[in-house]
Design a protein around this motif. Structure first.
Motif, short mmCIF file in Angstrom:
data_model
loop_
_atom_site.label_atom_id
_atom_site.label_comp_id
_atom_site.label_asym_id
_atom_site.label_seq_id
_atom_site.Cartn_x
_atom_site.Cartn_y
_atom_site.Cartn_z
N ILE A 1 50.30 15.33 16.75
CA ILE A 1 49.52 16.69 17.31
C ILE A 1 48.02 16.69 16.66
N ASP A 2 47.68 15.44 16.55
CA ASP A 2 46.00 15.28 16.18
C ASP A 2 45.51 15.79 17.29
N ASP A 3 44.28 16.35 17.24
CA ASP A 3 43.29 16.67 18.25
C ASP A 3 43.85 17.73 19.08
N VAL A 4 45.03 18.49 18.76
CA VAL A 4 45.53 19.48 19.41
C VAL A 4 44.52 20.88 19.63
N LEU A 5 43.84 21.26 20.31
CA LEU A 5 43.06 22.65 20.23
C LEU A 5 43.78 23.89 20.49
N ASN A 6 44.70 23.92 21.56
CA ASN A 6 45.63 25.15 21.56
C ASN A 6 47.02 24.67 21.77
N LEU A 7 47.98 25.27 21.34
CA LEU A 7 49.56 25.04 21.41
C LEU A 7 50.32 26.44 21.65
N ALA A 8 51.18 26.44 22.50
CA ALA A 8 52.19 27.49 22.93
C ALA A 8 53.40 26.84 23.13
N PHE A 9 54.62 27.47 22.54
CA PHE A 9 56.07 26.92 22.93
C PHE A 9 56.47 28.30 23.83
N PHE A 10 57.47 27.85 24.84
CA PHE A 10 58.08 28.89 25.36
C PHE A 10 59.68 28.55 25.40
N GLU A 11 60.44 29.49 25.32
CA GLU A 11 61.89 29.16 25.44
C GLU A 11 62.17 29.77 26.83
N ILE A 12 62.55 29.06 27.95
CA ILE A 12 63.01 29.08 29.51
C ILE A 12 64.57 28.90 29.61
N GLU A 13 65.14 29.70 29.89
CA GLU A 13 66.71 29.86 30.39
C GLU A 13 66.85 30.07 31.82
N LEU A 14 68.00 29.78 32.24
CA LEU A 14 68.51 30.41 33.85
C LEU A 14 69.86 30.94 33.71
N PHE A 15 69.95 31.99 34.40
CA PHE A 15 71.22 32.66 34.46
C PHE A 15 71.67 32.72 35.91
N LYS A 16 72.71 32.53 36.30
CA LYS A 16 73.64 32.80 37.41
C LYS A 16 73.46 34.52 37.59
N SER A 17 73.85 34.95 39.03
CA SER A 17 73.74 36.17 39.26
C SER A 17 74.79 37.29 38.52
N ASP A 18 75.95 36.30 38.22
CA ASP A 18 77.06 37.04 37.24
C ASP A 18 76.73 36.93 35.98
N GLY A 19 75.40 36.65 35.42
CA GLY A 19 75.06 36.48 34.18
C GLY A 19 75.47 35.34 33.25
N LYS A 20 76.08 34.23 33.87
CA LYS A 20 76.42 33.16 33.22
C LYS A 20 75.35 32.05 33.06
N GLN A 21 74.95 31.60 31.98
CA GLN A 21 73.85 30.90 31.80
C GLN A 21 74.11 29.35 32.35
N ILE A 22 73.01 28.83 33.17
CA ILE A 22 72.92 27.54 33.80
C ILE A 22 72.44 26.61 32.79
N SER A 23 73.35 25.66 32.20
CA SER A 23 72.98 24.79 31.31
C SER A 23 72.94 23.27 31.62
N GLY A 24 72.53 22.18 31.19
CA GLY A 24 72.46 20.90 31.51
C GLY A 24 71.74 20.60 32.56
N GLN A 25 71.79 19.71 33.24
CA GLN A 25 70.88 19.11 34.39
C GLN A 25 71.41 19.62 35.62
N ILE A 26 70.46 20.31 36.39
CA ILE A 26 70.56 20.91 37.72
C ILE A 26 70.85 19.76 38.90
N ALA A 27 71.05 19.91 40.03
CA ALA A 27 71.46 19.13 40.99
C ALA A 27 70.16 18.62 41.51
N GLY A 28 68.98 19.12 41.46
CA GLY A 28 67.70 18.88 41.84
C GLY A 28 66.55 19.38 41.10
#
Length: 484
Positions: free
Chosen positions: A339-366
């Protein structure tokens, strides 16, 4: 007065009688032994009908027609004379004798025939085709000159010659032709998928052909039964080929194109798609979802794009920023190699959910595309996508996309876990470039890999991540380069 009334009554009676006689057809007065014509045939009444029951007649060639001009004759099963109906039950002796031009004879409707006279086919030397009903009694041909043999026949008759200047001699003449047994087909009321002969009860499958008079149905060429088109898979225009007759018809569906994105034709918010069925090409809006996160007190947009349509319909994006100084933030920092010479840093938590509210986990098909809005003041030329694992950095091809005047860092991925947006110094970028040129790079560049299928290095690292249950982080760090 009585005389005048009597005269008027008599006149009225006579007028009524005349009117009645005028309106009664001559055939109504027919009796046994009466004769009437019907085309090439003469009919001799042998019995009058009784009520609704038809009478009977015998048939013979019409003597008012020249026999050498007639090549075909059809003997009907029933005939009408005026308002009277008759069944043809017999052919007279010598009925067609002398019909030297006769080539075909159709008696397939004569189901009531009980007798064929002697010598009926004498001199019929060109007769090559006889059609009879399927249950026809071939014994009726005895003494007619016709000798049936399966689906063929022969005609034998004796001709007298040399009548002048010598004793008469006889010559036996033999000709032959095809004997066709005709069924009286009708649809089988107990099984509409077949027809049945009304005479012999033989069954058979329909032989379908499109109905010329009604494009919405097909018709059996044998029994003439008609039904609507059915079956087949509708194409993208809602048309299908009928499973019975093969004719293309419009199904009760709007149809649906089978769209597939054209690689290299993916823009910022739309792409060109080609239908796999009809090969039509059109530009469509890329399916996407978006929400915002708080970075440095500003709302920044995160966009999920699915040009290859690998996600279920109705997939929703959920993203939030990781608070600086929090335990989660420190945990993610600890997973970074340098992390040397890092000028700016921001983390994001990103998740996907199906239309029925169930989370999509693991590797997707494409792969899908993630767009992270670049904060104001960050150098968009020095950003790069990296997947961080313990001791391993995997680079990704990234680009800057501008939508409605806003710049986004865009990259392809098939995993969803913490992401980071990092700006590093230009000096760090120069050092990385020098090391890469002199010592050889240990990273894998996927610039030539299709986002729809992924690449071997990424899949191998993904499998390792699942096996070790490591927390996967996708990091974006600075690289000095020109962004076009």
């Amino acid at each position: 007065m009585k005389t005048a009334k009597s005269i008027r009554a008599l006149i009225a009676f006579v007028l009524v009688a005349v009117l009645v006689c005028v309106n009664v057809p001559f055939a109504a007065l027919a009796a046994v032994d009466d004769v009437f014509e019907g085309g090439n045939l003469l009919y001799f009444v042998t019995a009058e009908g009784n009520g609704s029951e038809p009478g009977t007649v015998t048939a013979a060639f019409n003597e008012n027609v020249s026999p050498e001009t007639v090549t075909s004759i059809k003997v009907p099963g029933t005939v009408k004379n005026g308002d009277r109906s008759y069944t043809v039950t017999e052919l007279t002796n010598n009925a067609f004798a002398g019909c030297t031009a006769l080539a075909s004879l159709d008696m397939s409707e004569c189901t009531g025939l009980t007798s064929i006279g002697v010598g009926t086919f004498c001199d019929c030397e060109k007769l090559k085709s006889i059609s009879v009903a399927c249950n026809f009694n071939n014994e009726l041909f005895a003494d007619t000159g016709v000798i049936p043999d399966g689906n063929t026949f022969k005609i034998e008759y004796t001709a007298i010659s040399n009548l002048e200047g010598g004793a008469p001699t006889t010559v036996t003449v033999v000709t032959g032709g095809t004997l066709t047994y005709v069924h009286n087909w009708t649809v089988n009321d107990k099984n509409y998928a077949e027809h049945i002969c009304a005479n012999c009860s033989q069954k058979g499958k329909h032989s379908w052909t499109p109905d010329k008079n009604n494009s919405a149905q097909h018709k059996c060429t044998v029994c003439r039964y008609a039904e609507a088109h059915y079956g087949g898979t509708a194409d993208c225009n809602g048309k299908a080929k009928c499973a019975a007759c093969g004719k293309e018809y419009k199904k009760n569906t709007t149809g649906k194109h089978d769209w597939e994105v054209i690689p290299g034709k993916i823009g910022a918010t739309s792409a060109e798609y080609e239908c796999n069925t009809c090969r039509k090409v059109e530009e469509q809006k890329i399916s996407s979802d978006a929400n915002t996160v708080d970075i440095e007190g500003k709302k920044l947009k995160v966009i999920l794009q699915d040009p290859y349509k690998v996600l279920p319909d109705g997939t929703q994006l959920s993203s939030k920023a990781v608070t600086p100084g929090s335990a989660r933030h420190n945990e993610l920092l600890g997973q970074m190699d340098n992390i040397d010479d890092v000028l700016n840093l921001a983390f994001f938590e990103i998740e996907l959910f199906k239309s029925d509210g169930k989370q999509i986990s693991g590797q997707i098909a494409g792969k899908v595309r993630i767009l992270l809005q670049i904060p104001d003041g960050w150098d968009k030329r020095d950003l790069e996508a990296v997947l961080i694992m313990d001791g391993v950095d995997i680079e990704f091809e990234e680009s800057v996309i501008t939508i409605d005047g806003v710049d986004y860092l865009a990259f392809w991925t098939d995993h969803f876990s913490p992401y980071a947006l990092i700006e590093e110094s230009a000096q760090k970028e120069d050092e990385s470039t020098t090391n890469s040129n002199t010592e050889g790079s240990t990273t894998s560049n996927n610039a030539n890999t299709s986002p729809a299928t992924g690449n071997t290095d990424f899949e191998r690292i993904s499998a390792l991540a699942v096996a070790s249950a490591a927390v996967i982080s996708l990091i974006v760090y600075g690289r000095k380069r020109r962004i076009e």
